[in-house]
Design an enzyme around this catalytic site. Structure first.
Site, PDB file in Angstrom:
ATOM      1  CB  ALA A   1      34.254  43.030  18.585  1.00  0.00           C
ATOM      2  CE  LYS A   2      26.890  38.072  21.971  1.00  0.00           C
ATOM      3  NZ  LYS A   2      27.651  36.994  23.006  1.00  0.00           N
ATOM      4  CB  ILE A   3      34.496  38.136  17.052  1.00  0.00           C
ATOM      5  CG1 ILE A   3      34.667  39.659  16.776  1.00  0.00           C
ATOM      6  CG2 ILE A   3      35.042  37.380  15.712  1.00  0.00           C
ATOM      7  CD1 ILE A   3      36.237  40.319  16.850  1.00  0.00           C
TER       8      ILE A   3
ATOM      9  CE1 TYR B   1      31.647  35.534  21.627  1.00  0.00           C
ATOM     10  CE2 TYR B   1      30.434  34.346  23.525  1.00  0.00           C
ATOM     11  CZ  TYR B   1      30.758  35.615  22.768  1.00  0.00           C
ATOM     12  OH  TYR B   1      30.335  36.642  23.417  1.00  0.00           O
TER      13      TYR B   1
END
Ligand code: PMP
Length: 316
Positions: free
Chosen positions: A157-159, A163
């Site tokens: 998931a690009k949470i 990052y």
């Protein structure tokens, strides 16, 4: 970008300068948001802006939303239409980066996901050229930071909060005099770059880590696999050891921001002869044609921004 630039915020299009969130916003405090990075490429000959793989990006955003229990009450098509409308409003006649963020917009204390009426969406756009060098070849360092784990902070998931992992790795690499980081999963296998997927060339075959190696399953990665298929180059998904990197003939990173960025050294060891490799160059050529809508075989990867509006105007 001008004072006229709009973004989507609070359910409507508003001037970018007016799109503000509270310091108490949950996502700001706990990283409870997910996002996408999408590129649009200007095609001057056709007087058209093409958004690359827009639907695939929004399908991934909606999958990330499920992990974070964010319900936007919108389909991928709704999100695509909002984006096209925003790009038209902003008269976007240049290479652009599109950043949708779905997030917990409530002001409550405590890191959790199951809060009522908390889900929010914003989409903004900004001009973007190359994010990493795509010509001369990058110097990469294997990071001392490991990639996040699926059962801790899911890499798939690009949470937003996740990052910090990318930021730690990239910063370490830059402070050590390198251009980019290569991050290993905690079992010691190669995962990816700080914000890019990784490919090596092993005896003429493209090799890339599989999703279970804690990668973000990139849309550019899928594009590279499709282009390799067109070129008759075999692709294998398998685990890659750190030390294997030192002996490969070619290595490149790829992502929406990075596009296809060759790496010509890892930990100060030259990759191949230290020059950008032949397979990397071939893939770049096909890639840079495809993204700008100049590849007839892959025109369906590109959504035209202005053509739809022109057709509607003629019909009126
Ligand atoms: N891995 C990470 C951690 C990233 O942030 C990105 C950029 N989104 C990628 C890989 C590449 O993904 P994509 O090709 O979908 O942009």
């Amino acid at each position: 970008m001008t004072s006229e630039t709009y973004c989507y915020f609070g359910g409507q299009f508003v001037p970018l300068a007016e799109a503000k969130i509270s310091v108490m916003t949950h996502a700001f405090n706990y990283g409870t948001g997910c996002f996408e990075g999408i590129r649009g490429y200007w095609n001057a000959e056709e007087d058209e802006l093409y958004v690359f793989h827009m639907r695939a990006h929004y399908e991934r955003l909606l999958r990330s939303c499920r992990t974070l229990m964010i319900d936007l009450k919108m389909t991928a098509d709704d999100l695509c239409n909002l984006t096209l409308e925003l790009l038209r409003r902003n008269e976007t006649r240049y290479d652009v980066y599109i950043r949708p963020v779905a997030y917990k917009g409530n002001l409550e204390l405590g890191p959790r996901l199951n809060m009522p009426n908390s889900d929010a969406l914003t989409i903004y756009t900004r001009p973007l050229g190359d994010y990493l060098d795509t010509e001369k070849g990058l110097a990469a360092q294997v990071s001392s930071w490991h990639r996040v784990e699926d059962n801790a902070a899911p890499a798939r998931a690009k949470i937003t909060g996740t990052y910090i992992n990318s930021a730690l790795a990239r910063t370490e690499a830059e402070l050590n005099g390198y251009d980019e980081a290569i991050v290993l999963s905690s079992d010691g296998h190669v995962a990816e770059g700080s914000a890019e997927n990784l490919f090596i060339v092993d005896n003429g075959v493209l090799v890339t880590p599989a999703p279970a190696d804690n990668i973000l399953v990139g849309i550019t990665r899928a594009t590279v696999i499709a282009l390799a298929h067109d070129l008759g180059i075999s692709v294998v998904e398998r685990q890659i050891d750190r030390s294997e990197l030192y002996g490969v003939s070619e290595l490149f990173l790829c992502g929406t921001g990075a596009q296809i960025s060759p790496v010509t050294s890892v930990d100060r060891r030259l990759i191949g002869d230290g020059m950008v490799g032949e397979i990397t160059r071939k893939l770049q050529k096909e890639f840079f044609a495809a993204v700008r809508g100049k590849s007839p075989a892959h025109k369906e990867w590109c959504s035209p921004v202005f053509a739809g509006a022109r057709a509607e105007a003629i019909a009126d």
